[in-house]
Design a protein around this motif. Structure first.
Motif, mmCIF file in Angstrom:
data_model
loop_
_atom_site.group_PDB
_atom_site.id
_atom_site.type_symbol
_atom_site.label_atom_id
_atom_site.label_comp_id
_atom_site.label_asym_id
_atom_site.label_seq_id
_atom_site.Cartn_x
_atom_site.Cartn_y
_atom_site.Cartn_z
ATOM 1 N N ASN A 1 0.010 8.929 17.492
ATOM 2 C CA ASN A 1 0.466 9.350 16.179
ATOM 3 C C ASN A 1 1.947 9.057 15.924
ATOM 4 O O ASN A 1 2.287 8.354 14.975
ATOM 5 N N ALA A 2 2.815 9.623 16.766
ATOM 6 C CA ALA A 2 4.244 9.543 16.478
ATOM 7 C C ALA A 2 4.733 8.099 16.462
ATOM 8 O O ALA A 2 5.665 7.753 15.724
ATOM 9 N N ALA A 3 4.093 7.240 17.257
ATOM 10 C CA ALA A 3 4.497 5.833 17.271
ATOM 11 C C ALA A 3 4.354 5.201 15.893
ATOM 12 O O ALA A 3 4.956 4.169 15.604
ATOM 13 N N LEU A 4 3.560 5.824 15.039
ATOM 14 C CA LEU A 4 3.315 5.284 13.700
ATOM 15 C C LEU A 4 4.303 5.820 12.663
ATOM 16 O O LEU A 4 4.299 5.344 11.512
ATOM 17 N N ALA A 5 5.120 6.776 13.051
ATOM 18 C CA ALA A 5 5.990 7.419 12.066
ATOM 19 C C ALA A 5 6.962 6.422 11.434
ATOM 20 O O ALA A 5 7.434 6.630 10.311
#
Lengths: 450, 450, 450
Positions: free
Chosen positions: C278-282
């Motif tokens: 998830n966070a890698a997509l922020a």
């Protein structure tokens, strides 16, 4: 453990900080992406590279991440790492390759201009890095891999610069610059990092049923998008569709020969999923150099057929020898998919180059072989340069892989022990289902510390 | 066992060798991919088919391989075969279809010219072949399937030639040429290959939780890329975006009606994954002919809604009858996804054709219905031709499927026995996790030999 | 049970019927897709939006369905529902958003014209809806979700209309209109639907090894196609490639900072797959507004780095607080991936807007900030409008999410009980492998009825 805890975060932040600073100083939008410098007048629609390159860029991007990423998920307990480290390495490589390739190839007036073409270039470099990752996958930690990425990307850029800019070798789809370089860099690196007691991790080295299906996602993506990969940076006009077409047919032939050889070499005539996952793709590698040229559709079939056969035989007979005799462990068999087909591709490229005539290429000679068209080189001489390009690549890859290997053996880089290889739980929180595995691992760890 | 060991390799090499020789003799780059014949002057940017067709080509290619391939992975123990045989058949079909379609449709001066359009054509043919595979999946061996591919591709090419070139029927997305042909060829084939004691393999015929998720990869890819599939070979101008748009809306409607009907027909109101995986896609099939026409957005919704409903009801009520009454076993339910919606699509196409007026199409009439625009046919007469095209397709598919079925029953083609169906281990090395399964199978084999 | 049996089918058919009637009355092909109104003369190739937008459309379409769909498959027993409900909601949203956005933004002479741009617009709306789904995933039934879709799409359209048409705010990739709106709508909705005894379903709330690998398919697709998502509706010329480039670099940086922070915050230095998924997509979210602007490549890296860090810390520290203190359950952590990065993206957009000068944008100012170029607004005043746009979005999302939440609590919408959450078997026929689970569930159901 405290060391491990801080090592990866600090390395990530350090590398990200350094590239960010270099980006701030050197990297600027190119004429195509800069609002102030773009004018419709300057870019007749025919010249607007964005609309021409963009679909190819997305295909290459998909192939590099989904393709290489999922292809490596075949290991039964290393799926998190395969996908996670692919992600981590490739993300860093895209930034760092932008800088390295920019400094070497497009640096001007103190700045590196970036745009669609540099993004594709960086993705190509990430592809080579992921090939090397395939050789050492499961036997290296993330800190080691980031250091590998830092050094390999620099060497990749240098080798690519020597080939494309100094030797003016043709290598649109990277049989030399991407596949041969990535494979032999990884294999020499693997030799230096040789793990003598790897049988302790042998039970995790195979696939399970579902992990093989995940790997096929990778295979499919690589197979489908390879025409775009090889043609992404070829010239407009007939060059790009011809490159795509040659790649398309070469892959169909490598698929058929892979099935033929796979059934032939197994004792009971059964097929081996490893062959289908990998060797079927060798057709894309083997035309990496020649697909841009007038290879002819028959030539594409013949090359693909050969590559699939060589690659399948390599998996069956050569990989075990590499490990037992040469002490080269090769997790994904990159020697079979990228190494041998890459060399074959370079040789095929040299052959087709040597056969180039003004008749066969017509006006297209200017875009495929500008030096021949301008009379600066004969076809034979260009072919010799192509061969020399392969030689340079192998030297760069081997020497580079060796040096980087010794650096990666530095003790505080925290490589996994021989009994901890191919295991996600060393690096990842893994759901509790793997309870028994976790227990077994704890015992192994206690053993290895005792 | 020695026979099986050599059969597949020899067949692969023989077919590859034969197509390679035919490629060497007949296949040449077309004007668009030939370096010597391509000139910027000849190809105004507006006419450059490559830049126009290429993104569609990659979408179609992705849909055929990832879409059809993964959709068939729902079987719990047949994932290797589903993906592997998809790969093998489609790779061969791309080569062989190039030859068949080339001889029939573009052969000139002794040569078959190939380029972007022929690549899309070949992918379409591979799609039809994979539809037929869906009908007999799990009950046929790879040698049988290769022989089926050899014959079906030839018949597909012939039927397509009759429809598109002789009858001058419109069928951009292949409701007739691809879906109806592929489905009824496969179903008649399946009838001839009927396995009376299939209950011995019944325990392997369903899905498991994860195999259903893999199948959804296929569903998603088919759903997403269907607009590109139907529009890949439509005319430039308004034709292609209209085709994409109609397909897009038709799929949304078939999805909603599939959910509605799925929950309605199950006893406890639960949804069935099989319906979602398949029937939700019927909207793409049903507008295969009409999406190119002035179907109107409402027409697309209505058609999709109907197709999703018919397809879902087919899975629930008709597939069991097909098997019990008509002795037609249909592994993937291609009758529900491609057969009935394909026929509906042909009928819809005839209806919309019959309603075509100069007012509604304006200048676009020339590209969609050239014969009507040129006054050679009335709309009604073109509609009758469309219906005749469907009839011809059903005849070709049924007769062809029947004849091929009898050929595939030749004993040395080594079909799996009734107790060995839907089982990867017959053809593949499977990781040891399936130990119990392997044991059970060994017993079955011993039994069947006894 | 009879109620449940009929509820979903009737709702699907009712909604489908209603949109079909509205399509019949109002929706017409636009000038680009209508055979009669399209003329080559009107559409110089440079102006033909189809060939320009089409590849982006397919990328956005793939990202919305495969990306969001598979990202939510991480739950161990909710994969059917995650994919199925994604499909159902998005299919309905594409139809309904066409109507809502059409009435508000392009309604003319009694008709809504549809074409390539409206298809991308509708896909964007579906994206926002799937973000909200991520917040309440597993704790809502399909009838509730369809009602949510009906209302949220209308509110999304209204908010988008206010921002883009009335306030004339710039938000190409939707940091405000898509991500902030979708996230806060979903979170407030989740607050209203708070389930106090969710610990009864806790054992199904985590992932298993393979479900995490499926989720990574979603992550990869989102990561790869985000450049196309943010740039799909930007202006031609330098605008689209610059937007893609900024997004590309921002995502690389958020990936690196995610790995750094993930290893840092876990007790033993291990990485958490949830962060990587998830966070890698922020980085894609945080440049949703600013990527169209002259953010500079360095700015993209800095923004991505910050977003990845904030998002990872949010998963580790903020999500538990949200649940325990604020009674907001957030299944997929949309607050961390879309909420906070969305707000950051809006603020970044306002900042970069405030810094806009004629010098920096040159002629491109007209396409990025037409009101500044025409002298109607200063850069500062446009920046204030941007901030006001964020405020409006948060008000619309919160008030809307609250109201819709109370509607979804209507008793006959048949929400799952606290012990039946995150469980496919409530809504789906599930293969028998889950026998024990089924048994346990039956007991739970008996309990809850007792």
């Amino acid at each position: 453990m405290a060391g491990r805890r801080l090592q990866l975060p600090l390395l990530c932040l350090l590398l990200q900080g350094a590239t960010a600073i270099l980006f701030a100083i050197f990297v600027r939008y190119d004429q195509e992406t800069d609002a102030a410098r773009w004018h419709w007048g300057n870019h007749s629609n025919a010249d607007n590279e964005f609309y021409f390159r963009y679909p190819s860029f997305q295909d290459v991007h998909a192939m590099v991440f989904v393709g290489f990423g999922f292809l490596m998920v075949f290991l039964q307990r290393y799926g998190y790492s395969s996908l996670g480290f692919t992600f981590l390495l490739a993300a860093f490589a895209l930034q760092w390759a932008t800088l390295v390739q920019g400094f070497l190839r497009s640096y001007q007036d103190g700045y590196i201009p970036v745009g669609m073409e540099s993004m594709i270039d960086a993705d190509f470099c990430a592809g080579a890095l992921l090939i090397s990752l395939g050789a050492v996958l499961g036997r290296t930690g993330p800190a080691q891999l980031l250091l590998m990425a830092l050094l390999e990307v620099a060497l990749f850029g240098l080798n690519e610069f020597v080939l494309l800019c100094l030797l003016e070798v043709r290598d649109a789809g990277g049989s030399m610059t991407i596949h041969s370089f990535g494979a032999y860099f990884g294999l020499v690196l693997s030799r230096v990092l040789y793990k003598p007691h790897l049988e302790k991790s042998k039970h995790r080295q195979g696939s399970v049923y579902h992990s093989d299906l995940f790997a096929m996602i990778g295979t499919m993506f690589l197979w489908i998008f390879w025409p775009s990969f090889n043609s992404a940076l070829t010239s407009r006009g007939a060059g790009q569709p011809r490159t795509a077409l040659n790649t398309y047919y070469s892959l169909t032939a490598s698929t058929l020969s892979t099935f033929a050889l796979s059934a032939l070499v197994e004792e009971d005539g059964r097929l081996d999923m490893v062959h289908v996952q990998n060797a079927a793709l060798a057709g894309g590698v083997v035309v990496g150099t020649a697909s841009e040229m007038m290879l002819t559709p028959f030539g594409a079939l013949a090359a693909g057929c050969l590559a699939g056969a060589v690659s399948t035989l390599g998996y069956k007979f050569f990989t075990p020898i590499l490990e037992s005799k040469f002490k080269i462990q090769d997790t994904c068999g990159v020697h079979n998919l990228h190494g041998m087909p890459g060399i074959l591709g370079a040789l095929l490229g040299a052959l087709v180059t040597g056969l180039a005539t003004h008749d066969a290429y017509g006006d297209g000679l200017q875009t495929v072989f500008p030096l021949i068209a301008e009379g600066q080189r004969s076809a034979t001489s260009q072919a010799v340069y192509q061969l020399f390009g392969l030689f340079v690549t192998l030297v760069f890859a081997s020497v580079g892989g060796g040096i980087v290997g010794f650096l990666l053996r530095l003790p505080y880089l925290d490589a996994p022990s021989d009994s901890q290889c191919y295991e996600d739980q060393i690096y990842w929180e893994v759901p509790e289902v793997h309870d028994e595995a976790q227990e077994a691992l704890r015992i192994e760890e206690a053993d290895s510390q005792a």
